[in-house]
Design a protein around this motif. Structure first.
Motif, PDB file in Angstrom:
ATOM      1  N   UNK A 163       0.833  -1.206   0.000  1.00  0.00           N
ATOM      2  CA  UNK A 163       0.000   0.000   0.000  1.00  0.00           C
ATOM      3  C   UNK A 163       0.863   1.250   0.000  1.00  0.00           C
ATOM      4  N   UNK A 164       0.562   2.159  -0.924  1.00  0.00           N
ATOM      5  CA  UNK A 164       1.316   3.420  -1.047  1.00  0.00           C
ATOM      6  C   UNK A 164       0.731   4.420  -0.057  1.00  0.00           C
ATOM      7  N   UNK A 165       1.402   4.582   1.076  1.00  0.00           N
ATOM      8  CA  UNK A 165       0.871   5.432   2.144  1.00  0.00           C
ATOM      9  C   UNK A 165       1.422   6.848   2.109  1.00  0.00           C
ATOM     10  N   UNK A 166       2.709   6.995   1.692  1.00  0.00           N
ATOM     11  CA  UNK A 166       3.328   8.321   1.731  1.00  0.00           C
ATOM     12  C   UNK A 166       4.546   8.296   0.810  1.00  0.00           C
TER      13      UNK A 166
ATOM     14  N   UNK B  31       3.742  -1.468   3.829  1.00  0.00           N
ATOM     15  CA  UNK B  31       3.419  -0.063   3.629  1.00  0.00           C
ATOM     16  C   UNK B  31       4.617   0.616   2.975  1.00  0.00           C
ATOM     17  N   UNK B  32       4.365   1.371   1.925  1.00  0.00           N
ATOM     18  CA  UNK B  32       5.402   2.201   1.325  1.00  0.00           C
ATOM     19  C   UNK B  32       5.246   3.596   1.917  1.00  0.00           C
ATOM     20  N   UNK B  33       6.199   3.989   2.750  1.00  0.00           N
ATOM     21  CA  UNK B  33       6.090   5.264   3.472  1.00  0.00           C
ATOM     22  C   UNK B  33       7.417   6.016   3.315  1.00  0.00           C
ATOM     23  N   UNK B  34       7.347   7.267   2.856  1.00  0.00           N
ATOM     24  CA  UNK B  34       8.566   7.986   2.524  1.00  0.00           C
ATOM     25  C   UNK B  34       9.278   7.289   1.380  1.00  0.00           C
ATOM     26  N   UNK B  35       8.467   6.758   0.461  1.00  0.00           N
ATOM     27  CA  UNK B  35       8.977   5.876  -0.585  1.00  0.00           C
ATOM     28  C   UNK B  35       8.936   6.544  -1.954  1.00  0.00           C
TER      29      UNK B  35
ATOM     30  N   UNK C 107       4.355  -8.146   8.529  1.00  0.00           N
ATOM     31  CA  UNK C 107       4.303  -6.697   8.290  1.00  0.00           C
ATOM     32  C   UNK C 107       5.682  -6.130   7.980  1.00  0.00           C
ATOM     33  N   UNK C 108       5.700  -5.166   7.047  1.00  0.00           N
ATOM     34  CA  UNK C 108       6.958  -4.494   6.708  1.00  0.00           C
ATOM     35  C   UNK C 108       6.651  -3.086   6.198  1.00  0.00           C
ATOM     36  N   UNK C 109       7.659  -2.230   6.278  1.00  0.00           N
ATOM     37  CA  UNK C 109       7.573  -0.893   5.688  1.00  0.00           C
ATOM     38  C   UNK C 109       8.795  -0.691   4.804  1.00  0.00           C
ATOM     39  N   UNK C 110       8.585  -0.172   3.597  1.00  0.00           N
ATOM     40  CA  UNK C 110       9.693   0.189   2.719  1.00  0.00           C
ATOM     41  C   UNK C 110       9.692   1.698   2.534  1.00  0.00           C
ATOM     42  N   UNK C 111      10.881   2.263   2.380  1.00  0.00           N
ATOM     43  CA  UNK C 111      11.008   3.705   2.242  1.00  0.00           C
ATOM     44  C   UNK C 111      11.811   4.284   3.388  1.00  0.00           C
ATOM     45  N   UNK C 112      11.866   5.599   3.426  1.00  0.00           N
ATOM     46  CA  UNK C 112      12.639   6.306   4.449  1.00  0.00           C
ATOM     47  C   UNK C 112      11.722   6.740   5.585  1.00  0.00           C
ATOM     48  N   UNK C 113      11.850   6.076   6.729  1.00  0.00           N
ATOM     49  CA  UNK C 113      11.003   6.422   7.880  1.00  0.00           C
ATOM     50  C   UNK C 113      11.803   7.185   8.941  1.00  0.00           C
TER      51      UNK C 113
END
Length: 250
Positions: A57-60, A131-135, A97-103
């Motif tokens: 999911x493209x969150x940010x 979640x793609x956050x700061x991605x 669960x995972x997050x990709x991008x710059x958090x």
């Protein structure tokens, strides 16, 4: 019994239209993000029930840093609230669960919540929820190439794929964008090379499990050829066929 996916293992969604949904109702944009965040849990549960293996999911995005500070703070808060609220459900349902991008710019307490959930769900074998956050897709590719250069690894299609933020997710089979716009917006640029695209006018706060299932069912019927003449199982199968053809030709 719910429809079960066959071809579409990795589904990605650009959750667009929150701000416009709110403005159309004479509310501030942040109200749309609040409403939209409540939709996420339902879609995650539906994807899991349908047998989707990975949901991203493209969150940010990296470009979202240009939004008003109040809106950014709201998005940060909604992410934190979502993770706290959904933690038990993620663990109970065997979701990884995972997050990709710059958090790095997130509040420290939120980063800890993220790290804890990643750690506690890392051995789960069910739906891979990312979640793609700061991605940003371009930034991810640049990062992968620089990593290969630093480690003196030959830059190939395979090595780049393995150096991406979450190589275990594989290629995207279907990308859905809500909100009416028909563009990719720097999302998973490498992974969608042969992904199916679906654009819906529905704003994210109005997106339902029924529409999600309808899209999945419709796209499952599409013939996916991956550059071949007839339907092919995957891009990997096409590459194998290419190698075999070269051997026959030579």
């Amino acid at each position: 019994m719910d429809f079960q996916v066959n071809k579409l293992k990795h589904v990605a969604i650009i959750m667009d239209g929150n701000g416009r949904w709110a403005q159309n109702r004479a509310h501030r944009r942040v109200w749309g993000h609040v409403r939209g965040s409540s939709v996420v849990s339902n879609i995650v549960e539906k994807a899991d029930d349908m047998g989707v293996k990975a949901l991203t999911l493209y969150a940010f995005s990296t470009e979202n840093w240009g939004r008003p500070p109040s809106e950014i703070r709201t998005l940060f808060l909604l992410l934190k609230k979502f993770l706290i609220k959904e933690r038990n459900k993620v663990l109970k349902n065997n979701i990884k669960f995972n997050i990709i991008g710059d958090i790095s710019k997130l509040p420290k307490d939120t980063v800890k919540i993220i790290d804890d959930l990643k750690r506690d769900s890392k051995d789960n074998t069910g739906l891979k929820l990312t979640f793609a956050f700061g991605y940003g897709g371009r930034a991810e590719i640049i990062s992968a190439v620089n990593k290969l250069i630093a480690e003196d690894i030959e830059v190939t299609e395979e090595s780049i794929s393995n150096a991406l933020h979450a190589p275990e997710l594989g290629d995207v089979d279907l990308m859905i964008r809500t909100g009416g716009d028909q563009r990719i917006s720097n999302f998973l640029l490498w992974q969608i090379a042969y992904g199916e695209l679906y654009f819906t006018e529905t704003m994210w706060p109005n997106f339902t499990c029924t529409e999600f299932e309808k899209i999945i069912m419709e796209v499952e019927k599409r013939e996916r050829r991956f550059g071949q003449v007839t339907e092919t199982e995957s891009l990997a199968a096409t590459k194998t066929q290419v190698k075999n053809n070269f051997r026959l030709i030579n």
